[in-house]
Enzyme design. Sequence first.
Site, PDB file in Angstrom:
ATOM      1  N   HIS A  33     -21.132  -4.440  12.985  1.00 44.40           N
ATOM      2  CA  HIS A  33     -20.273  -3.909  13.725  1.00 44.40           C
ATOM      3  C   HIS A  33     -20.284  -2.405  13.747  1.00 44.40           C
ATOM      4  O   HIS A  33     -19.917  -1.897  12.795  1.00 44.40           O
ATOM      5  CB  HIS A  33     -18.980  -4.370  13.714  1.00 44.40           C
ATOM      6  CG  HIS A  33     -17.656  -4.303  14.491  1.00 44.40           C
ATOM      7  ND1 HIS A  33     -16.929  -5.225  15.093  1.00 44.40           N
ATOM      8  CD2 HIS A  33     -17.501  -2.942  14.913  1.00 44.40           C
ATOM      9  CE1 HIS A  33     -16.059  -4.650  15.877  1.00 44.40           C
ATOM     10  NE2 HIS A  33     -16.278  -3.269  15.823  1.00 44.40           N
ATOM     11  N   GLY A  74     -29.320   0.837   5.390  1.00 44.63           N
ATOM     12  CA  GLY A  74     -27.896   0.547   4.855  1.00 44.63           C
ATOM     13  C   GLY A  74     -26.701  -0.216   5.500  1.00 44.63           C
ATOM     14  O   GLY A  74     -25.905  -0.441   5.082  1.00 44.63           O
ATOM     15  N   HIS A 123     -18.699   6.056   8.604  1.00 40.33           N
ATOM     16  CA  HIS A 123     -17.932   6.182   7.245  1.00 40.33           C
ATOM     17  C   HIS A 123     -17.723   7.693   7.580  1.00 40.33           C
ATOM     18  O   HIS A 123     -18.420   8.709   7.657  1.00 40.33           O
ATOM     19  CB  HIS A 123     -19.124   5.998   6.190  1.00 40.33           C
ATOM     20  CG  HIS A 123     -19.642   4.959   5.864  1.00 40.33           C
ATOM     21  ND1 HIS A 123     -19.370   3.853   5.311  1.00 40.33           N
ATOM     22  CD2 HIS A 123     -20.703   4.230   6.728  1.00 40.33           C
ATOM     23  CE1 HIS A 123     -19.978   2.911   5.066  1.00 40.33           C
ATOM     24  NE2 HIS A 123     -20.968   2.837   6.313  1.00 40.33           N
ATOM     25  N   HIS A 158     -20.051   1.178  12.933  1.00 41.60           N
ATOM     26  CA  HIS A 158     -18.964   1.999  12.039  1.00 41.60           C
ATOM     27  C   HIS A 158     -19.313   3.388  11.738  1.00 41.60           C
ATOM     28  O   HIS A 158     -20.527   3.408  11.529  1.00 41.60           O
ATOM     29  CB  HIS A 158     -18.316   1.019  11.333  1.00 41.60           C
ATOM     30  CG  HIS A 158     -19.322   0.570  10.361  1.00 41.60           C
ATOM     31  ND1 HIS A 158     -20.049  -0.676  10.531  1.00 41.60           N
ATOM     32  CD2 HIS A 158     -19.822   1.175   9.015  1.00 41.60           C
ATOM     33  CE1 HIS A 158     -21.228  -0.681   9.614  1.00 41.60           C
ATOM     34  NE2 HIS A 158     -20.973   0.017   8.665  1.00 41.60           N
ATOM     35  N   ASP A 181     -12.196   1.906   3.071  1.00 38.47           N
ATOM     36  CA  ASP A 181     -13.329   1.334   2.843  1.00 38.47           C
ATOM     37  C   ASP A 181     -13.090   0.580   1.741  1.00 38.47           C
ATOM     38  O   ASP A 181     -12.144   1.022   0.713  1.00 38.47           O
ATOM     39  CB  ASP A 181     -14.665   2.032   2.629  1.00 38.47           C
ATOM     40  CG  ASP A 181     -15.957   1.247   2.655  1.00 38.47           C
ATOM     41  OD1 ASP A 181     -16.765   1.342   3.480  1.00 38.47           O
ATOM     42  OD2 ASP A 181     -16.097   0.396   1.460  1.00 38.47           O
ATOM     43  N   HIS A 192     -16.483  -5.712  20.024  1.00 39.43           N
ATOM     44  CA  HIS A 192     -17.652  -5.682  19.195  1.00 39.43           C
ATOM     45  C   HIS A 192     -18.780  -5.046  19.642  1.00 39.43           C
ATOM     46  O   HIS A 192     -19.022  -5.164  20.866  1.00 39.43           O
ATOM     47  CB  HIS A 192     -17.796  -6.992  19.022  1.00 39.43           C
ATOM     48  CG  HIS A 192     -19.116  -7.312  18.066  1.00 39.43           C
ATOM     49  ND1 HIS A 192     -18.866  -7.640  16.771  1.00 39.43           N
ATOM     50  CD2 HIS A 192     -20.535  -7.583  18.257  1.00 39.43           C
ATOM     51  CE1 HIS A 192     -19.939  -7.503  16.288  1.00 39.43           C
ATOM     52  NE2 HIS A 192     -20.966  -7.718  17.048  1.00 39.43           N
ATOM     53  N   CYS A 235     -14.296  -7.261  13.411  1.00 39.43           N
ATOM     54  CA  CYS A 235     -13.502  -7.866  14.589  1.00 39.43           C
ATOM     55  C   CYS A 235     -12.273  -8.536  14.092  1.00 39.43           C
ATOM     56  O   CYS A 235     -11.348  -8.257  14.752  1.00 39.43           O
ATOM     57  CB  CYS A 235     -14.280  -8.873  15.426  1.00 39.43           C
ATOM     58  SG  CYS A 235     -15.749  -8.173  16.479  1.00 39.43           S
ATOM     59  N   CYS A 245     -17.339 -11.932  12.728  1.00 38.38           N
ATOM     60  CA  CYS A 245     -17.233 -10.661  12.262  1.00 38.38           C
ATOM     61  C   CYS A 245     -16.355 -10.135  11.685  1.00 38.38           C
ATOM     62  O   CYS A 245     -15.165 -10.206  12.214  1.00 38.38           O
ATOM     63  CB  CYS A 245     -17.664  -9.623  13.833  1.00 38.38           C
ATOM     64  SG  CYS A 245     -17.637  -8.145  13.523  1.00 38.38           S
TER      65      CYS A 245
HETATM   66  P1  AMP Z   1     -22.537  -0.223   6.180  1.00 38.30           P
HETATM   67  O1  AMP Z   1     -23.002  -0.921   4.680  1.00 38.30           O
HETATM   68  O2  AMP Z   1     -22.875   1.217   6.580  1.00 38.30           O
HETATM   69  O3  AMP Z   1     -22.561  -1.398   7.146  1.00 38.30           O
HETATM   70  O4  AMP Z   1     -20.904  -0.200   5.574  1.00 38.30           O
HETATM   71  C1  AMP Z   1     -19.937  -1.404   5.630  1.00 38.30           C
HETATM   72  C2  AMP Z   1     -19.058  -0.944   4.698  1.00 38.30           C
HETATM   73  O5  AMP Z   1     -17.984  -2.108   4.912  1.00 38.30           O
HETATM   74  C3  AMP Z   1     -19.168  -1.131   3.346  1.00 38.30           C
HETATM   75  O6  AMP Z   1     -19.166   0.459   2.865  1.00 38.30           O
HETATM   76  C4  AMP Z   1     -18.404  -1.912   2.699  1.00 38.30           C
HETATM   77  O7  AMP Z   1     -17.794  -1.373   1.460  1.00 38.30           O
HETATM   78  C5  AMP Z   1     -17.254  -1.916   3.603  1.00 38.30           C
HETATM   79  N1  AMP Z   1     -16.513  -3.229   4.028  1.00 38.30           N
HETATM   80  C6  AMP Z   1     -16.988  -4.428   3.890  1.00 38.30           C
HETATM   81  N2  AMP Z   1     -15.911  -5.526   4.226  1.00 38.30           N
HETATM   82  C7  AMP Z   1     -14.920  -4.706   4.194  1.00 38.30           C
HETATM   83  C8  AMP Z   1     -13.367  -5.106   4.247  1.00 38.30           C
HETATM   84  N3  AMP Z   1     -12.992  -6.374   4.660  1.00 38.30           N
HETATM   85  N4  AMP Z   1     -12.617  -4.021   4.177  1.00 38.30           N
HETATM   86  C9  AMP Z   1     -12.872  -2.782   4.024  1.00 38.30           C
HETATM   87  N5  AMP Z   1     -14.224  -2.302   3.876  1.00 38.30           N
HETATM   88  C10 AMP Z   1     -15.323  -3.124   3.879  1.00 38.30           C
END
Ligand code: AMP
Length: 112
Positions: free
Chosen positions: A96, A91, A100, A98, A30, A46, A7, A4
């Site tokens: 994991h 989306g 936004h 989160h 992000d 997690h 994680c 993950c």
């Molecule tokens: P979601 O699409 O709601 O699952 O959001 C996942 C978010 O994680 C997306 O906006 C990606 O741009 C962001 N993301 C993916 N990998 C990374 C990373 N290594 N560092 C920062 N953001 C990331």
Amino acid sequence: MADCIFCKIAAGEMRARLVYENDDVVAFHDLNPQAPAHILIIPRRHVASLSACSEEDGALLGKLQLAAAAIAKENKLENFRLVLNNGKGAGQSVAHLHYHLLGGRRLNWPPG
Ligand code: AMP
């Protein structure tokens, strides 16, 4: 969880631009920002999604939201939006939990 990415960020094994952390919560910018301010707020532990949460996760969910409010205040974001995508069809691309935190521009309603 071993494979993950969030994680790994929480454990310091993968680089990210951290903006906030405490025992339970980590927040970082992000990689692909959708607004001038776009910060992800995750639990250190997690948890796959909001649907995977149970009664026991209530305090953790509260801590994530309080962290969002503190980060918004710290970044002088008076207007902001918290988004939680639950499930691929909504989306969610990283399994994991989160939030936004989006701000720094006008946010239209309804979201797409
Ligand atoms: P979601 O699409 O709601 O699952 O959001 C996942 C978010 O994680 C997306 O906006 C990606 O741009 C962001 N993301 C993916 N990998 C990374 C990373 N290594 N560092 C920062 N953001 C990331």
